[in-house]
Structures are given as C-alpha cells and as structure tokens.
Design an enzyme around this catalytic site. Structure first.
Site, PDB file in Angstrom:
ATOM      1  N   GLU A 161      30.755 -14.637  21.842  1.00 43.19           N
ATOM      2  CA  GLU A 161      31.653 -13.985  22.965  1.00 43.19           C
ATOM      3  C   GLU A 161      32.808 -13.631  22.689  1.00 43.19           C
ATOM      4  OE1 GLU A 161      31.144 -16.501  26.445  1.00 43.19           O
ATOM      5  OE2 GLU A 161      29.116 -15.972  26.577  1.00 43.19           O
ATOM      6  N   GLU A 198      25.206 -23.117  33.328  1.00 42.20           N
ATOM      7  CA  GLU A 198      26.595 -22.761  33.051  1.00 42.20           C
ATOM      8  C   GLU A 198      26.613 -22.082  31.629  1.00 42.20           C
ATOM      9  OE1 GLU A 198      30.845 -22.730  32.348  1.00 42.20           O
ATOM     10  OE2 GLU A 198      29.608 -23.231  34.198  1.00 42.20           O
ATOM     11  N   TYR A 250      22.263 -20.808  25.290  1.00 39.97           N
ATOM     12  CA  TYR A 250      22.486 -20.402  23.784  1.00 39.97           C
ATOM     13  C   TYR A 250      21.414 -20.543  23.022  1.00 39.97           C
ATOM     14  CZ  TYR A 250      24.742 -18.667  19.873  1.00 39.97           C
ATOM     15  OH  TYR A 250      24.975 -17.966  18.625  1.00 39.97           O
ATOM     16  N   VAL A 251      20.850 -19.640  22.378  1.00 36.06           N
ATOM     17  CA  VAL A 251      19.791 -19.834  21.105  1.00 36.06           C
ATOM     18  C   VAL A 251      20.675 -19.121  20.251  1.00 36.06           C
ATOM     19  CG1 VAL A 251      17.545 -19.211  20.288  1.00 36.06           C
ATOM     20  CG2 VAL A 251      18.022 -19.796  22.818  1.00 36.06           C
ATOM     21  N   GLY A 301      14.092 -14.153  20.345  1.00 38.95           N
ATOM     22  CA  GLY A 301      12.916 -13.488  20.156  1.00 38.95           C
ATOM     23  C   GLY A 301      11.559 -14.379  20.033  1.00 38.95           C
ATOM     24  N   GLY A 330      11.155 -17.051  22.142  1.00 40.04           N
ATOM     25  CA  GLY A 330      10.567 -17.589  23.206  1.00 40.04           C
ATOM     26  C   GLY A 330      11.518 -18.909  23.720  1.00 40.04           C
ATOM     27  N   GLY A 348      14.770 -18.908  24.840  1.00 42.60           N
ATOM     28  CA  GLY A 348      15.626 -18.646  25.846  1.00 42.60           C
ATOM     29  C   GLY A 348      14.634 -18.896  27.284  1.00 42.60           C
ATOM     30  N   TYR A 360      17.042 -11.253  31.308  1.00 42.72           N
ATOM     31  CA  TYR A 360      17.193 -11.677  32.476  1.00 42.72           C
ATOM     32  C   TYR A 360      16.301 -10.955  33.654  1.00 42.72           C
ATOM     33  CZ  TYR A 360      20.703 -14.975  30.736  1.00 42.72           C
ATOM     34  OH  TYR A 360      21.362 -15.639  29.772  1.00 42.72           O
TER      35      TYR A 360
END
Length: 161
Positions: free
Chosen positions: A28, A85, A88-89, A95, A97, A99, A133
């Site tokens: 980020e 909150e 993170y992966v 890709g 699975g 998350g 999402y």
C-alpha cells in the site's frame, strides 16, 4: 489440490503477523506508517479482554496470509457485526484460494456469533482486490465516506482544543 488451512493465531504468531502487516504496508506504499512491534501486537491481540482476533492461512504448514478482525455493532439491526481490519496474502501465493478461504472462515465466524453484517474497507485504487470482492458477492458501500481522527488531532480534540 494444495493443502490450504486456516487456524486461529496464537501469541507466538506475533512476529508472523507483524511480517504480514509490513508486507501489506509495502504493497500500500505506507511502510513508514507501521508503528506496530511484536510486543504491541502480542499485547493488543493476545491479552485477556482484547477485542481483536487474527487468523493465519497456511499452505502445507507455511504461513502465507492473515486476517485481523473485530466486532462492531449495528444499531439498526440490533446485532453485532464482524469488521475485517486487514486481509493479506503474500503476492506469490495469490490466486490459490487463500483470500477466499480466509473470507469464508470469517463469514462462518460472523454467522456463528449472530452477526448481521460482515464488512471491510478497500482502498479505491486496489482494483484487483475490489474485483475479487465483487466476484464473491460483496457490495461496495460507495454512499458512505469514511472519516478518521488520529495523532495530535485526536489528542487535541479530546482535550477540547
């Protein structure tokens, strides 16, 4: 299929959680904002009375991601809500699975706890996450504008300045 698993984090995971928090901050472009330490993570998540929870996602026993969440409250529903909150992966494991599995685990926790909502925020520029999402049925809450007060502003305002 690879052996993905989710487990509840324990105090000994503080260093692992901090590692992923820093990785997320780099992603980020906000690494300089991370003030957390292993000690503060251990104290804020794993002490009696803490309202913060953490999950670790593992691939064949190796930690590859985290989810940190807490409960809030909906006055309109008169029910608790689960607020994510951070999810993170690590980039090299996306890709696979992880998350989706973390989100499904938290959705199940929300249902088990009688929550009326499962919510989170996503940076507007994070299109890959937003697309993901939306692909699982989450709906962005574009009519809401988030506000934050922190640091000196928070201290001054609380003091009536």
């Amino acid at each position: 299929m690879s052996a993905l698993s989710i487990r509840t984090a324990v105090k000994n995971d503080a260093a692992t959680i901090l590692y992923f928090i820093r990785e997320l901050a780099v992603y980020e472009k906000a690494e300089h904002e991370v003030l957390a330490t292993e000690q503060t993570i251990a104290e804020s998540i794993f002490t009696e009375g803490s309202h913060v929870n953490a999950l670790i996602c593992e691939l064949e026993g190796k930690a590859i991601g985290i989810a940190i969440y807490f409960y809030n409250y909906s006055t309109w529903l008169a029910k608790p809500g689960l607020y994510l909150e951070d999810l993170y992966v690590s980039q090299e494991y996306r890709g696979k699975g992880a998350g989706k599995l973390l989100l499904q685990k938290m959705a199940q926790i929300a249902l088990d706890k009688g929550c009326g909502r499962f919510e989170w925020s996503c940076l507007d520029w994070n299109i890959p996450s937003r697309d993901f999402y939306e692909s699982i049925g989450a709906v962005s809450q574009d009519e809401w504008v988030g506000y934050r007060m922190s640091g000196k502003t928070l201290v001054d305002f609380a003091a009536g300045k």
